[in-house]
Design a protein around this motif. Structure first.
Motif, PDB file in Angstrom:
ATOM      1  N   ILE A 266     -17.276 -42.341   4.004  1.00  0.00           N
ATOM      2  CA  ILE A 266     -16.224 -42.218   5.025  1.00  0.00           C
ATOM      3  C   ILE A 266     -16.796 -42.526   6.403  1.00  0.00           C
ATOM      4  O   ILE A 266     -16.189 -43.239   7.202  1.00  0.00           O
ATOM      5  CB  ILE A 266     -15.556 -40.820   4.962  1.00  0.00           C
ATOM      6  N   GLY A 267     -17.982 -42.006   6.682  1.00  0.00           N
ATOM      7  CA  GLY A 267     -18.611 -42.306   7.962  1.00  0.00           C
ATOM      8  C   GLY A 267     -19.013 -43.767   8.065  1.00  0.00           C
ATOM      9  O   GLY A 267     -18.800 -44.410   9.095  1.00  0.00           O
ATOM     10  N   ARG A 268     -19.581 -44.301   6.987  1.00  0.00           N
ATOM     11  CA  ARG A 268     -20.025 -45.700   7.004  1.00  0.00           C
ATOM     12  C   ARG A 268     -18.871 -46.642   7.302  1.00  0.00           C
ATOM     13  O   ARG A 268     -19.026 -47.628   8.011  1.00  0.00           O
ATOM     14  CB  ARG A 268     -20.664 -46.067   5.655  1.00  0.00           C
ATOM     15  N   PHE A 269     -17.702 -46.346   6.713  1.00  0.00           N
ATOM     16  CA  PHE A 269     -16.581 -47.272   6.860  1.00  0.00           C
ATOM     17  C   PHE A 269     -15.478 -46.728   7.774  1.00  0.00           C
ATOM     18  O   PHE A 269     -14.313 -47.088   7.629  1.00  0.00           O
ATOM     19  CB  PHE A 269     -16.040 -47.643   5.474  1.00  0.00           C
ATOM     20  N   ALA A 270     -15.877 -45.856   8.713  1.00  0.00           N
ATOM     21  CA  ALA A 270     -14.889 -45.276   9.627  1.00  0.00           C
ATOM     22  C   ALA A 270     -14.111 -46.359  10.380  1.00  0.00           C
ATOM     23  O   ALA A 270     -12.890 -46.284  10.509  1.00  0.00           O
ATOM     24  CB  ALA A 270     -15.570 -44.327  10.611  1.00  0.00           C
ATOM     25  N   ASP A 271     -14.819 -47.373  10.869  1.00  0.00           N
ATOM     26  CA  ASP A 271     -14.132 -48.456  11.589  1.00  0.00           C
ATOM     27  C   ASP A 271     -13.180 -49.193  10.657  1.00  0.00           C
ATOM     28  O   ASP A 271     -12.071 -49.550  11.043  1.00  0.00           O
ATOM     29  CB  ASP A 271     -15.144 -49.457  12.157  1.00  0.00           C
ATOM     30  N   ALA A 272     -13.643 -49.432   9.441  1.00  0.00           N
ATOM     31  CA  ALA A 272     -12.808 -50.155   8.473  1.00  0.00           C
ATOM     32  C   ALA A 272     -11.523 -49.375   8.180  1.00  0.00           C
ATOM     33  O   ALA A 272     -10.430 -49.938   8.165  1.00  0.00           O
ATOM     34  CB  ALA A 272     -13.587 -50.402   7.186  1.00  0.00           C
ATOM     35  N   TYR A 273     -11.642 -48.078   7.976  1.00  0.00           N
ATOM     36  CA  TYR A 273     -10.451 -47.266   7.690  1.00  0.00           C
ATOM     37  C   TYR A 273      -9.480 -47.288   8.870  1.00  0.00           C
ATOM     38  O   TYR A 273      -8.278 -47.409   8.701  1.00  0.00           O
ATOM     39  CB  TYR A 273     -10.848 -45.821   7.367  1.00  0.00           C
ATOM     40  N   ARG A 274     -10.019 -47.177  10.064  1.00  0.00           N
ATOM     41  CA  ARG A 274      -9.171 -47.178  11.252  1.00  0.00           C
ATOM     42  C   ARG A 274      -8.441 -48.511  11.403  1.00  0.00           C
ATOM     43  O   ARG A 274      -7.222 -48.550  11.632  1.00  0.00           O
ATOM     44  CB  ARG A 274     -10.032 -46.896  12.486  1.00  0.00           C
ATOM     45  N   LEU A 275      -9.171 -49.588  11.232  1.00  0.00           N
ATOM     46  CA  LEU A 275      -8.556 -50.907  11.383  1.00  0.00           C
ATOM     47  C   LEU A 275      -7.567 -51.180  10.251  1.00  0.00           C
ATOM     48  O   LEU A 275      -6.515 -51.790  10.459  1.00  0.00           O
ATOM     49  CB  LEU A 275      -9.648 -51.981  11.444  1.00  0.00           C
ATOM     50  N   GLU A 276      -7.896 -50.713   9.057  1.00  0.00           N
ATOM     51  CA  GLU A 276      -6.992 -50.848   7.910  1.00  0.00           C
ATOM     52  C   GLU A 276      -5.669 -50.128   8.179  1.00  0.00           C
ATOM     53  O   GLU A 276      -4.583 -50.699   8.007  1.00  0.00           O
ATOM     54  CB  GLU A 276      -7.665 -50.247   6.669  1.00  0.00           C
ATOM     55  N   LEU A 277      -5.767 -48.892   8.623  1.00  0.00           N
ATOM     56  CA  LEU A 277      -4.548 -48.109   8.862  1.00  0.00           C
ATOM     57  C   LEU A 277      -3.711 -48.715   9.983  1.00  0.00           C
ATOM     58  O   LEU A 277      -2.479 -48.763   9.891  1.00  0.00           O
ATOM     59  CB  LEU A 277      -4.915 -46.650   9.191  1.00  0.00           C
ATOM     60  N   GLY A 278      -4.384 -49.194  11.009  1.00  0.00           N
ATOM     61  CA  GLY A 278      -3.655 -49.807  12.116  1.00  0.00           C
ATOM     62  C   GLY A 278      -2.929 -51.069  11.688  1.00  0.00           C
ATOM     63  O   GLY A 278      -1.747 -51.275  12.013  1.00  0.00           O
ATOM     64  N   ALA A 279      -3.617 -51.905  10.943  1.00  0.00           N
ATOM     65  CA  ALA A 279      -3.002 -53.167  10.496  1.00  0.00           C
ATOM     66  C   ALA A 279      -1.869 -52.877   9.513  1.00  0.00           C
ATOM     67  O   ALA A 279      -0.803 -53.496   9.562  1.00  0.00           O
ATOM     68  CB  ALA A 279      -4.063 -54.062   9.845  1.00  0.00           C
ATOM     69  N   TRP A 280      -2.087 -51.925   8.629  1.00  0.00           N
ATOM     70  CA  TRP A 280      -1.047 -51.581   7.654  1.00  0.00           C
ATOM     71  C   TRP A 280       0.212 -51.065   8.360  1.00  0.00           C
ATOM     72  O   TRP A 280       1.329 -51.458   8.024  1.00  0.00           O
ATOM     73  CB  TRP A 280      -1.567 -50.529   6.673  1.00  0.00           C
ATOM     74  N   ALA A 281       0.026 -50.190   9.342  1.00  0.00           N
ATOM     75  CA  ALA A 281       1.179 -49.635  10.049  1.00  0.00           C
ATOM     76  C   ALA A 281       1.965 -50.739  10.758  1.00  0.00           C
ATOM     77  O   ALA A 281       3.194 -50.800  10.683  1.00  0.00           O
ATOM     78  CB  ALA A 281       0.719 -48.568  11.047  1.00  0.00           C
ATOM     79  N   GLU A 282       1.265 -51.631  11.420  1.00  0.00           N
ATOM     80  CA  GLU A 282       1.934 -52.760  12.093  1.00  0.00           C
ATOM     81  C   GLU A 282       2.693 -53.599  11.075  1.00  0.00           C
ATOM     82  O   GLU A 282       3.854 -53.978  11.280  1.00  0.00           O
ATOM     83  CB  GLU A 282       0.912 -53.657  12.815  1.00  0.00           C
ATOM     84  N   ASP A 283       2.028 -53.906   9.973  1.00  0.00           N
ATOM     85  CA  ASP A 283       2.660 -54.734   8.941  1.00  0.00           C
ATOM     86  C   ASP A 283       3.878 -54.025   8.343  1.00  0.00           C
ATOM     87  O   ASP A 283       4.922 -54.644   8.116  1.00  0.00           O
ATOM     88  CB  ASP A 283       1.651 -55.061   7.829  1.00  0.00           C
TER      89      ASP A 283
END
Lengths: 334, 334, 334, 334
Positions: A266-283
């Motif tokens: 979770i820590g390693r991919f914190a940026d990935a999760y944040r960017l994933e959630l942001g892109a998903w919400a926009e989409d």
């Protein structure tokens, strides 16, 4: 106007997603939370002013929920995603889409019947800045034409992947998804071997053939002890590009000069999760799916099943996919 | 409920902050934008559904604005911050607080007169994950007691810092702020020297004495040509901790194995800006200031003026501060 | 008293060895040189005050030569080594010992018939400080029990290995020898595959099973373009140890921060060659062989032939060795 | 024909040099050894078949000794070097040439009176592959014109440099010599400061001005605890070049990914010592001195004395040299 998200499953992953949405995703807000453990659901929902749903089904059908985030146990995924499709709601489902490829196909069929894409799979690595920069470097021609890929995926100990098959379906599956995306290619066949012949077959060494001919070697070692470590190198005809783990500081101390290795994904991919959630919400607000699709979830299942078969057969197993529905016509990844 | 932010100045920094708020800060939304260049203001405001204000003053006084973000030219900062204080609104002001220490003090006095903290300075490094981890490593005793700090601050070319004094006040000022925060200490005196005796005195080598005795050596080189590069090493009695620039990939190509060096500070400190804006918005909603204060802005000015004096005098110049108002009683940094 | 060495073959490798002996190996001196190109032989011999022999045979039989260093073309090795054995002289032969395993066996048989070891093979990596430190780290238990090894071997372009089989026998053979030494283990079987199906099959990906079960993955890419790059990581149950290429400086320049990658193996392994020659000379003076033996040369041939077979068959090929003569009873590597 | 070397002082440094000559320097052999501790002298001399001299003077005058290597205590150096000059023998003397600049000057005068150079100082860093590559990078124009140099010199603990002055004369002196050589420049003035005001003033931070204007910042920390660590970065107008410590392997283990830091200078600079001894032996056989000269030893003393003065005065102290005798007319460094 922000996306009202219902979250099913408030374990470590669900709780982290809820925190991320609340602190970093203006395009979304957590509206409802469901967890089998009601106390846990309340403990997680209240700080973000979300309601607690009485059941996963009630949450999916709630008029206060625009889209659903599924973080519940793996064997609940397929049915919940189908319920979201039935409710006409966008859903981001943690991998896997289903426990079997057949069951994933049932989700794909449901989505195809619905006539529009609503499902995104939680292959978060596609949003990791490192993998994205690797992909761009390759596409920009900076390393020539890809020939080989070397992947490493190491965990401290096997908590979630406690069987030999589970290592393939639970851990290696991230490699199985990312290489196609990284190379704009598809997996043709796979072979999985291990230096450990009996008991938990860990580590595992997968060889993956892409349709283009590129060969991927992927080590997965869920009891690597020293830390959580994910590496990747794409070898091209004029150079190579590699993933560098995020390490904001280095330390010199007690005869060593180096960096800390994390122990958690979770820590390693914190940026990935944040960017994933942001892109998903926009989409989801725009009614589109640009991230990993239900089809990608099905494909990952098929490859993983071929990998599991290979672990027993000892030979290269073909990856045989159903025809790709036109709903999932190849799109340009953003 | 999110903080309605008015942004004054829609240049590169302002535009980036607006984008960051829109995509990553649920606690805030951009309500109004003002820029001297009206067309630019519209171009930046419309994609985030913000209004364009007719003047900076109108924006500050607008009932649609809860808090203000100042990204306008340096010489406008002090007056605008004072106006925000007068309007009773929280403000995040890009550094410097004012062009002179005296003018900064006038802001401090205004805030003291108002009786509560409303002003935060844009020393974003305090939010950078690298500096935060360094600070934690030091506080956790992992490297013993600090004795020395080595800072490097290099730019590709001198666009904003085009005079010898400007290098101190515009670029070195980041070092002047961060070392106190990093060490939980205060600057006692400073000396600034340069290998270049005439014309633009670049690079500069500052020696900074902390009240505890720790000595900081800081190179600032605004025409370093090869990239934007910020480094820092704290040397303790049992080890050292260093900043590692974020580089998500490495590349081997054409006889070299290495990482790209960025050429821009906005990209280098993207995480810091995001975390700064998020923390500021939360704090403003709660009516508190936990980030760098007006007092910190004043202190940075005083140290920078001592540095400029030293550049001419060639000797170590004392940093003489006014008495610290109780409004800014030392707090535990988060 | 120093070992009087006769050198057969004054090409790049021979000339470098001669230079190394003259400048760095007190235990030896170059007494005679032979090369097919007589002018070249003189040019190389004179600066070190060595004589030029009229033939390889004359050199081997010369009373002024105590021991022989063979750097001539591969297909001359076996016969020359047999001649050295017949003359009762110690010999250090560049790899391979012979072009075929059968021919290598004839050398082994000649040495066994002679009743004492006189032959050392030029697997210089066993003397490389990096490989030696890796081996020590593993033996000291610092990374637990070995499970996997990852090897990379990249050249700028295929000058010596210009056929698919030649890549195995000429380049990969270094991997084939080093892994047994590194792990104190023997190769059980090998499989060689390539993403390139036709023409020069480059890169190649070998999977090598050790008798202990450890699996080695080895990439060999002789047209890697960017540089000469040899890497190795041993993955153990509690950690991993990796080779770090020697790079005495790093450079930041033109948007990159990194190190130079060499383009030549002679420079990369300069320390290894020097230490190899020094140890060989000492051993030859003492009438013993502690380095890689004729048997090791035979073993490498057998593994390479299995690798070549696999390149065609596409399957894992067993490594079937003749019985190990007692002359080569396993010794403790120094 | 090899140089017959007499070694005075068989402590750690002398013993290491003797071992290096025996194993790696064909141009020299150890003929005689002298040490105050006769048993030690025998223990070190016998394995290399050297005789034990009855006194340092006897060794210098011995007809079996062509050249002398001085590794005895610092305060014996000047007299022994003068004796070598009187005997007309080449000498390689460990730094310092003398305990005071005046005494160094007496050696210089003796050599000038003798009319030819015979003395080389043991500033081994000039032979380190890293420093040499840095120097070449700078000269080749790869980083533009030098503006700053940053040096770090850290020891585990203060065994040899146990006084504040001793840190300058015993440890920092390596920096004081190398920067002139690295930059083809001379030291103009120096200032030495410390964050520790009382007792052992460690670490120390030196600022060194070169005649060209280049400024050097040099940290010396003899109680750095974590390891022996020497770093250097030259900052030029178009890039920078840095020293990379030799670390043949890296290790991932127990939550860390890094390299070992040595704890000893002899191991760190093993290559430098070997190359120094080889070059010195060749030069001595040819009757020339190309390495650091007696004059360089004198210059280092003068700079160190200015540094010690500055440690007390707190100000920049000029480096005032006697006129350079024509015997030491600037030569092109090899």
């Amino acid at each position: 106007m922000s996306l009202r998200v219902g979250v099913i499953g408030a374990g470590a992953m669900g709780a982290d997603h809820i925190r991320t949405i609340a602190t970093s995703i203006p395009a979304a807000r957590v509206a409802e939370v469901y967890d089998f453990d009601v106390d846990r659901a309340y403990a997680i929902a209240q700080p973000v002013f979300a309601n607690v749903a009485t059941s996963a089904e009630a949450l999916i059908d709630s008029s206060a929920v625009d889209a659903v985030l599924i973080c519940s146990p793996d064997d609940t995924h397929a049915a919940l995603v189908r319920a979201c499709i039935a409710a006409g709601k966008h859903v981001l489902c943690e991998k896997p889409l289903a426990v079997t490829a057949d069951d994933s196909m049932s989700v794909v069929e449901a989505e195809v019947a619905a006539g529009r894409q609503m499902v995104q799979l939680g292959f978060m690595r596609r949003y990791d800045p490192g993998y994205r920069e690797m992909r761009k470097t390759l596409r920009d021609g900076q390393i020539g034409t890809a020939r080989l890929v070397h992947c490493l995926h190491r965990n401290v100990s096997s908590q979630t992947s406690s069987t030999s098959e589970g290592i393939v379906t639970g851990s290696m599956v991230h490699e199985l998804d990312i290489v196609g995306w990284l190379l704009d290619d598809e997996v043709d066949s796979i072979r999985v071997e291990s230096p450990v012949a009996e008991g938990l077959r860990d580590p595992q060494l997968a060889t993956i053939w892409m349709r283009s001919g590129v060969i991927v070697s992927a080590e997965v070692f869920v009891n690597a002890a020293y830390g959580y470590d994910v590496r990747c190198e794409v070898v091209g005809t004029s150079g190579t590009v590699s993933l560098v783990p995020p390490t904001p500081t280095s330390i010199r101390r007690a005869g060593m000069d180096g960096v800390h290795v994390r122990d958690d994904f979770i820590g390693r991919f914190a940026d990935a999760y944040r960017l994933e959630l942001g892109a998903w919400a926009e989409d989801a607000l725009n009614g589109v799916v640009h991230g990993p699709s239900a089809w990608d979830g099905y494909v990952a299942n098929v490859i993983a099943e071929a990998g599991v078969a290979s672990l027993t057969s000892g030979v290269r197993e073909p990856v045989t996919l159903a025809p790709r529905p036109t709903l999932y016509s190849p799109i340009e990844y953003s």
